[in-house]
Enzyme design. Structure first.
Site, PDB file in Angstrom:
ATOM      1  N   ASP A  93     -33.559  84.269  56.993  1.00  0.00           N
ATOM      2  CA  ASP A  93     -33.980  83.017  56.434  1.00  0.00           C
ATOM      3  C   ASP A  93     -32.971  81.836  56.732  1.00  0.00           C
ATOM      4  O   ASP A  93     -31.999  81.954  56.280  1.00  0.00           O
ATOM      5  CB  ASP A  93     -33.923  83.065  54.955  1.00  0.00           C
ATOM      6  CG  ASP A  93     -34.317  81.768  54.166  1.00  0.00           C
ATOM      7  OD1 ASP A  93     -34.190  80.770  54.735  1.00  0.00           O
ATOM      8  OD2 ASP A  93     -34.496  81.766  52.888  1.00  0.00           O
ATOM      9  N   TYR A 112     -35.578  70.731  39.013  1.00  0.00           N
ATOM     10  CA  TYR A 112     -34.871  71.439  38.091  1.00  0.00           C
ATOM     11  C   TYR A 112     -34.417  70.787  37.021  1.00  0.00           C
ATOM     12  O   TYR A 112     -33.253  70.626  36.810  1.00  0.00           O
ATOM     13  CB  TYR A 112     -33.834  72.388  38.666  1.00  0.00           C
ATOM     14  CG  TYR A 112     -34.054  73.049  40.045  1.00  0.00           C
ATOM     15  CD1 TYR A 112     -34.540  74.150  39.815  1.00  0.00           C
ATOM     16  CD2 TYR A 112     -33.599  72.681  41.070  1.00  0.00           C
ATOM     17  CE1 TYR A 112     -34.948  74.839  40.728  1.00  0.00           C
ATOM     18  CE2 TYR A 112     -33.900  73.408  42.234  1.00  0.00           C
ATOM     19  CZ  TYR A 112     -34.742  74.517  42.151  1.00  0.00           C
ATOM     20  OH  TYR A 112     -34.564  75.373  43.296  1.00  0.00           O
ATOM     21  N   LYS A 118     -36.584  72.921  56.489  1.00  0.00           N
ATOM     22  CA  LYS A 118     -35.531  71.884  56.404  1.00  0.00           C
ATOM     23  C   LYS A 118     -35.211  70.958  57.525  1.00  0.00           C
ATOM     24  O   LYS A 118     -35.920  70.035  57.855  1.00  0.00           O
ATOM     25  CB  LYS A 118     -34.190  72.637  55.780  1.00  0.00           C
ATOM     26  CG  LYS A 118     -34.193  72.628  54.327  1.00  0.00           C
ATOM     27  CD  LYS A 118     -33.021  73.231  53.887  1.00  0.00           C
ATOM     28  CE  LYS A 118     -33.045  73.674  52.382  1.00  0.00           C
ATOM     29  NZ  LYS A 118     -33.078  72.938  51.474  1.00  0.00           N
ATOM     30  N   TYR A 174     -30.633  83.118  47.902  1.00  0.00           N
ATOM     31  CA  TYR A 174     -31.673  82.176  47.634  1.00  0.00           C
ATOM     32  C   TYR A 174     -32.854  82.083  48.642  1.00  0.00           C
ATOM     33  O   TYR A 174     -32.366  81.646  49.807  1.00  0.00           O
ATOM     34  CB  TYR A 174     -31.120  80.860  47.059  1.00  0.00           C
ATOM     35  CG  TYR A 174     -31.937  79.803  46.812  1.00  0.00           C
ATOM     36  CD1 TYR A 174     -32.969  79.568  45.672  1.00  0.00           C
ATOM     37  CD2 TYR A 174     -32.560  78.877  47.707  1.00  0.00           C
ATOM     38  CE1 TYR A 174     -33.916  78.914  45.360  1.00  0.00           C
ATOM     39  CE2 TYR A 174     -33.530  78.054  47.477  1.00  0.00           C
ATOM     40  CZ  TYR A 174     -34.021  78.181  46.129  1.00  0.00           C
ATOM     41  OH  TYR A 174     -35.124  77.090  45.857  1.00  0.00           O
TER      42      TYR A 174
HETATM   43  N1  PMP Z   1     -34.510  79.361  51.670  1.00  0.00           N
HETATM   44  C1  PMP Z   1     -33.396  78.750  51.734  1.00  0.00           C
HETATM   45  C2  PMP Z   1     -32.103  79.379  52.340  1.00  0.00           C
HETATM   46  C3  PMP Z   1     -33.294  77.457  51.232  1.00  0.00           C
HETATM   47  O1  PMP Z   1     -32.162  76.609  51.169  1.00  0.00           O
HETATM   48  C4  PMP Z   1     -34.137  76.801  50.831  1.00  0.00           C
HETATM   49  C5  PMP Z   1     -34.258  75.446  50.114  1.00  0.00           C
HETATM   50  N2  PMP Z   1     -33.280  75.247  49.437  1.00  0.00           N
HETATM   51  C6  PMP Z   1     -35.489  77.460  50.739  1.00  0.00           C
HETATM   52  C7  PMP Z   1     -35.608  78.834  51.299  1.00  0.00           C
HETATM   53  C8  PMP Z   1     -36.723  76.812  50.223  1.00  0.00           C
HETATM   54  O2  PMP Z   1     -37.297  75.842  50.923  1.00  0.00           O
HETATM   55  P1  PMP Z   1     -38.171  74.511  50.256  1.00  0.00           P
HETATM   56  O3  PMP Z   1     -37.235  73.905  49.408  1.00  0.00           O
HETATM   57  O4  PMP Z   1     -38.397  73.849  51.529  1.00  0.00           O
HETATM   58  O5  PMP Z   1     -39.365  75.487  49.767  1.00  0.00           O
END
Ligand code: PMP
Length: 426
Positions: free
Chosen positions: A247, A18, A276, A146
Site C-alpha cells: 500500500d 472523524y 493521494k 492503516y
Molecule cells: N492507505 C493508506 C496508507 C493511507 O494513508 C490512506 C489514506 N489516509 C488510505 C489507504 C486510504 O485512502 P483514501 O483516504 O483515499 O480512501
C-alpha cells in the site's frame, strides 16, 4: 451568505473527517491556496505543512496542473470506461508501468485509496480462487497498519485503533503481526519476523495476501521501519505462497526519498496500491497495479473477468492531472529536493528531543515527526499553529509535517519552529 452563516450551516449539517456532528471540532474557512500558502477567509495566509494529507506535492494552484485540467476540460471531463477508452488513461498507464517497481504492468484505475485497497484484496482472492485455492480468503497485515476506511480496508487496519470493535460481527477475521520493532536504520533480526513466520506456517493455506505499508506506517503512528524487514517479508511471502500487497498510497511519488518506498528494500510486490499524490492533490484518483501472472491468473477461469467497475473509473480529468503531476515530478531533480528537505528537518527537529514530553523525533524523506508522551489536544494545537501562521494538524500523540516538495528553506523553518513551540506549550 456571510462566512458566519456558512460556518453555522457547516457545523449543523456537514460531517468532517472523524468528527461528531453534535459537537464538532472547529473548522477554518479557506478562500484559496497558492504554492505552499493556504489563504483563510479574512486574508490570513498560513504555510501548509500537511500537503493536504500527503497529496499536494507540487503545492496549490500550480500553473502546469491548472493548464492540464483546463485542456482536458475543453475535450471532456468524463466518459464511462466500460466499452470506451481515452488517451489520458492509456498514457498514464504506460507512464506508471515504467516507474513503479518492476513487474507491475497491469492496472486498474479507481476512485480513492480505500477503493484501490478493496480492489487489491479482491484481486488476491480472485487469483487464488482461479488457481483452485478457494480456502485462501483471509489476509495478514501489521498492527499499527492503516489501509483506509471502507469495510475490507478496515478489516486489515490495526485491530485496536482500526475500529474493529465498533464493527465487530461484520468485519472479516484476519491475521495481524506485530508492527516491526526494527527502526529504519536498524537491522532486521529473526525475533522481528518470528510471529509472521508462525502465522504463515500455521495459516498460510488460508491467507491470500500480506498487505502492508512499505517502510512507513502512516496513520497508525508515523513509524519508519527497517527496509531489511520488508525484504525478509518479500521472501517469506514467496516461501508460503502468499501474495504481497504494498500500500504505497501515502508513500508513493517521492515522499520517503525514493519514488516508491519499496525501492528502499529493492523489492517488487505482487500488487501495489497508489493514490493521494498521484494527481498532485488536485482530484481523487487511485490505481491498483499487479503482475501479468496475477492478472492472467484471475482471468483464466470462471467468470474470466475481474469483478469490479466503478462509475468514475479512469476519469479523464483525473488521469490528465495525474499525467501532468507525474511528469512535473520526474522533470525536476526531485531526489535532491527531498534530500534537502530531509536534511533541514533533521537539523532543525533533532534539538527538540531535549524538550520535556518529547519521546522521539524522526525524519525520513519529506516527513518530519515529533512523538510526544501524551495525546495532543487537536483543537487547542490547531489554534496555536494558526496563531503562528502555519497549518499543522496533529493526531494522537504525534505532531508531524509532510510539506509540499516546493517548500523553500525559510518556510520550512517556520514549520519546524512552530513544532518546537507547540511541543513546549502542550
Ligand atoms: N492507505 C493508506 C496508507 C493511507 O494513508 C490512506 C489514506 N489516509 C488510505 C489507504 C486510504 O485512502 P483514501 O483516504 O483515499 O480512501
Amino acid at each position: 451568505m456571510s462566512w458566519t452563516e456558512l460556518l453555522e450551516f457547516d457545523r449543523k449539517h456537514i460531517w468532517h473527517p472523524y468528527t461528531s456532528i453534535i459537537d464538532p471540532l472547529p473548522v477554518y474557512p479557506v478562500e484559496s491556496a497558492n504554492g505552499v500558502r493556504i489563504k483563510l477567509a479574512g486574508g490570513q495566509e498560513v504555510i501548509d505543512g500537511m500537503s493536504s494529507w500527503w497529496c499536494a506535492i507540487h503545492g496549490y494552484n500550480h500553473p502546469a496542473l491548472n493548464a492540464a485540467a483546463q485542456a482536458q476540460l475543453e475535450r471532456m471531463s468524463h466518459v464511462m470506461f466500460g466499452g470506451l477508452t481515452h488517451e489520458p488513461a492509456v498514457h498514464l498507464a504506460g507512464m506508471l508501468a515504467g516507474i513503479v517497481p518492476k513487474g507491475l504492468e497491469k492496472i486498474f484505475f479507481c476512485d480513492s485509496g480505500s477503493v484501490s485497497v478493496e480492489v487489491a484484496l479482491k484481486m488476491a482472492i480472485q487469483y487464488w480462487r482461479a488457481m483452485g485455492r478457494e480456502g485462501k480468503t483471509r489476509f495478514l497485515s501489521l498492527e499499527k497498519g492503516y489501509h483506509g476506511d471502507t469495510l475490507g480496508a478496515m478489516s486489515v487496519c490495526d485491530p485496536v485503533t482500526g475500529m474493529h470493535t465498533l464493527f465487530s460481527g461484520y468485519l472479516n477475521h484476519n491475521y495481524f503481526a506485530p508492527s516491526p520493532e526494527c527502526a529504519f536504520d536498524e537491522p532486521c533480526r529473526d525475533m522481528h519476523l518470528a510471529r509472521v513466520r508462525d502465522i504463515l506456517r500455521g495459516h498460510g493455506h488460508e491467507i491470500a495476501a500480506f498487505i502492508l505499508e512499505p517502510v512507513v506506517q502512516g496513520a497508525g503512528g508515523m513509524w519508519f521501519y527497517s527496509p531489511a524487514y520488508l525484504k525478509e517479508i518479500r521472501k517469506l511471502c514467496r516461501e508460503f505462497e502468499v501474495l504481497l500487497i504494498a500500500d504505497e498510497i501515502a508513500t508513493g511519488f517521492g515522499r520517503t526519498g525514493k519514488l516508491f518506498a519499496c525501492e528502499h528494500a529493492d523489492i517488487s510486490p505482487d500488487i501495489i496500491c497508489l493514490g493521494k499524490a498521484l494527481t498532485g492533490g488536485y482530484i481523487s484518483l487511485a490505481a491498483t497495479m499487479c503482475t501479468a501472472t496475477i492478472a492472467s491468473g484471475i482471468c483464466s477461469s470462471a467468470p474470466g473477468v475481474f469483478m469490479h467497475g466503478p462509475t468514475f473509473m479512469a476519469n479523464p480529468l483525473a488521469c490528465s492531472l495525474a499525467l501532468a503531476s507525474v511528469k512535473l515530478l520526474l522533470g525536476q531533480n526531485w531526489k535532491q529536493r527531498i534530500r534537502s528537505i530531509e536534511q533541514q528537518m533533521k537539523k532543525e527537529l533533532e534539538p527538540c528531543r531535549s524538550i520535556p514530553g518529547v519521546r522521539d523525533v524522526r525524519v525520513l524523506g519529506a516527513i518530519g515527526v515529533m512523538e510526544l508522551d501524551t495525546e495532543v489536544n487537536v483543537a487547542a494545537a490547531q489554534k496555536l499553529f494558526l496563531e503562528m501562521n502555519v497549518w499543522i494538524r496533529p493526531f494522537l500523540n504525534l505532531i508531524y509535517i509532510m510539506p509540499p516538495y516546493i517548500i523553500e528553506p525559510g518556510d520550512l523553518s517556520r514549520l519546524t519552529q512552530a513544532m518546537a513551540v507547540a511541543a513546549k506549550s502542550i
